[in-house]
Write a protein that holds these residues in place. Structure first.
Motif, mmCIF file in Angstrom:
data_model
loop_
_atom_site.group_PDB
_atom_site.id
_atom_site.type_symbol
_atom_site.label_atom_id
_atom_site.label_comp_id
_atom_site.label_asym_id
_atom_site.label_seq_id
_atom_site.Cartn_x
_atom_site.Cartn_y
_atom_site.Cartn_z
ATOM 1 N N LEU A 126 0.994 -1.162 -0.120
ATOM 2 C CA LEU A 126 0.148 0.042 -0.078
ATOM 3 C C LEU A 126 0.841 1.273 0.041
ATOM 4 O O LEU A 126 1.921 1.294 0.771
ATOM 5 C CB LEU A 126 -0.927 0.263 1.270
ATOM 6 C CG LEU A 126 -1.718 -1.277 1.149
ATOM 7 C CD1 LEU A 126 -2.599 -1.231 2.713
ATOM 8 C CD2 LEU A 126 -2.763 -1.330 0.330
ATOM 9 N N GLY A 147 -1.036 7.678 1.662
ATOM 10 C CA GLY A 147 -2.119 7.719 2.506
ATOM 11 C C GLY A 147 -2.085 6.992 3.926
ATOM 12 O O GLY A 147 -0.727 6.974 4.430
ATOM 13 N N ASP A 203 0.128 3.955 4.214
ATOM 14 C CA ASP A 203 1.583 3.770 3.591
ATOM 15 C C ASP A 203 2.495 2.807 4.056
ATOM 16 O O ASP A 203 2.771 2.909 5.420
ATOM 17 C CB ASP A 203 1.950 5.113 3.403
ATOM 18 C CG ASP A 203 3.178 5.132 2.751
ATOM 19 O OD1 ASP A 203 3.464 4.566 1.452
ATOM 20 O OD2 ASP A 203 4.249 5.711 3.065
ATOM 21 N N SER A 257 -10.129 3.924 3.541
ATOM 22 C CA SER A 257 -9.146 4.421 2.735
ATOM 23 C C SER A 257 -9.289 3.680 1.298
ATOM 24 O O SER A 257 -9.114 2.600 1.243
ATOM 25 C CB SER A 257 -7.720 4.402 3.170
ATOM 26 O OG SER A 257 -7.531 5.221 4.337
ATOM 27 N N TYR A 293 -7.729 2.243 -2.150
ATOM 28 C CA TYR A 293 -6.467 1.649 -2.669
ATOM 29 C C TYR A 293 -6.610 1.088 -4.112
ATOM 30 O O TYR A 293 -7.670 0.111 -4.053
ATOM 31 C CB TYR A 293 -5.531 1.154 -1.643
ATOM 32 C CG TYR A 293 -4.940 1.763 -0.846
ATOM 33 C CD1 TYR A 293 -3.674 2.374 -0.814
ATOM 34 C CD2 TYR A 293 -5.761 2.135 0.553
ATOM 35 C CE1 TYR A 293 -3.073 3.042 0.231
ATOM 36 C CE2 TYR A 293 -5.006 2.723 1.539
ATOM 37 C CZ TYR A 293 -3.526 3.234 1.429
ATOM 38 O OH TYR A 293 -2.980 4.174 2.254
ATOM 39 N N TRP A 320 -3.154 5.010 -2.878
ATOM 40 C CA TRP A 320 -3.881 5.407 -2.202
ATOM 41 C C TRP A 320 -4.902 6.614 -3.077
ATOM 42 O O TRP A 320 -3.938 7.286 -3.521
ATOM 43 C CB TRP A 320 -3.547 6.278 -0.941
ATOM 44 C CG TRP A 320 -4.498 6.899 -0.020
ATOM 45 C CD1 TRP A 320 -5.430 6.510 0.597
ATOM 46 C CD2 TRP A 320 -4.347 8.485 0.286
ATOM 47 N NE1 TRP A 320 -6.323 7.526 1.255
ATOM 48 C CE2 TRP A 320 -5.690 8.779 0.839
ATOM 49 C CE3 TRP A 320 -3.672 9.466 -0.294
ATOM 50 C CZ2 TRP A 320 -5.704 9.746 1.441
ATOM 51 C CZ3 TRP A 320 -3.782 10.710 0.175
ATOM 52 C CH2 TRP A 320 -5.098 10.854 1.012
ATOM 53 N N ASP A 353 -10.022 8.917 0.793
ATOM 54 C CA ASP A 353 -10.563 8.465 2.114
ATOM 55 C C ASP A 353 -12.189 8.642 1.962
ATOM 56 O O ASP A 353 -12.511 9.597 1.161
ATOM 57 C CB ASP A 353 -10.405 8.964 3.382
ATOM 58 C CG ASP A 353 -8.914 8.685 3.704
ATOM 59 O OD1 ASP A 353 -8.549 7.525 3.325
ATOM 60 O OD2 ASP A 353 -8.224 9.438 4.543
#
Length: 88
Positions: A30, A33, A36, A69, A71, A83, A86
């Protein structure tokens, strides 16, 4: 000294080793955001689910504990999910 292995998304806060990968599982990184650097286990995802990405719970996003969030797979590099924002 901190552990250089990435945290696995979804492990419990009291897991004694939240950084251990399970043999035979597939992970994506990931990027950006609130999540991360964490890894997401996508072993059970279908091809379509992997192509769609995921809305993941995150206490640290814009909407706090009830937010998600978003992704999405990076074009040309599906092992890294970026990302994109949100949502509540």
């Amino acid at each position: 000294m901190s552990d250089p292995r990435p945290w696995i998304y979804g492990t419990d806060h009291d897991d004694p080793d939240p950084r251990t990968r399970t043999r035979g599982h597939v992970y994506v990184e990931l990027v950006g955001g609130p999540l991360d650097g964490q890894l997401l286990d996508v072993t059970g995802y279908t091809s379509k689910e992997r192509a769609d990405g995921a809305l993941l719970m995150s206490d640290h996003g814009v909407y706090g504990p009830r937010g998600r969030s978003d992704y999405e797979p990076r074009p040309g590099d599906p092992d890294r999910w970026d990302w994109s924002g949100d949502t509540a």
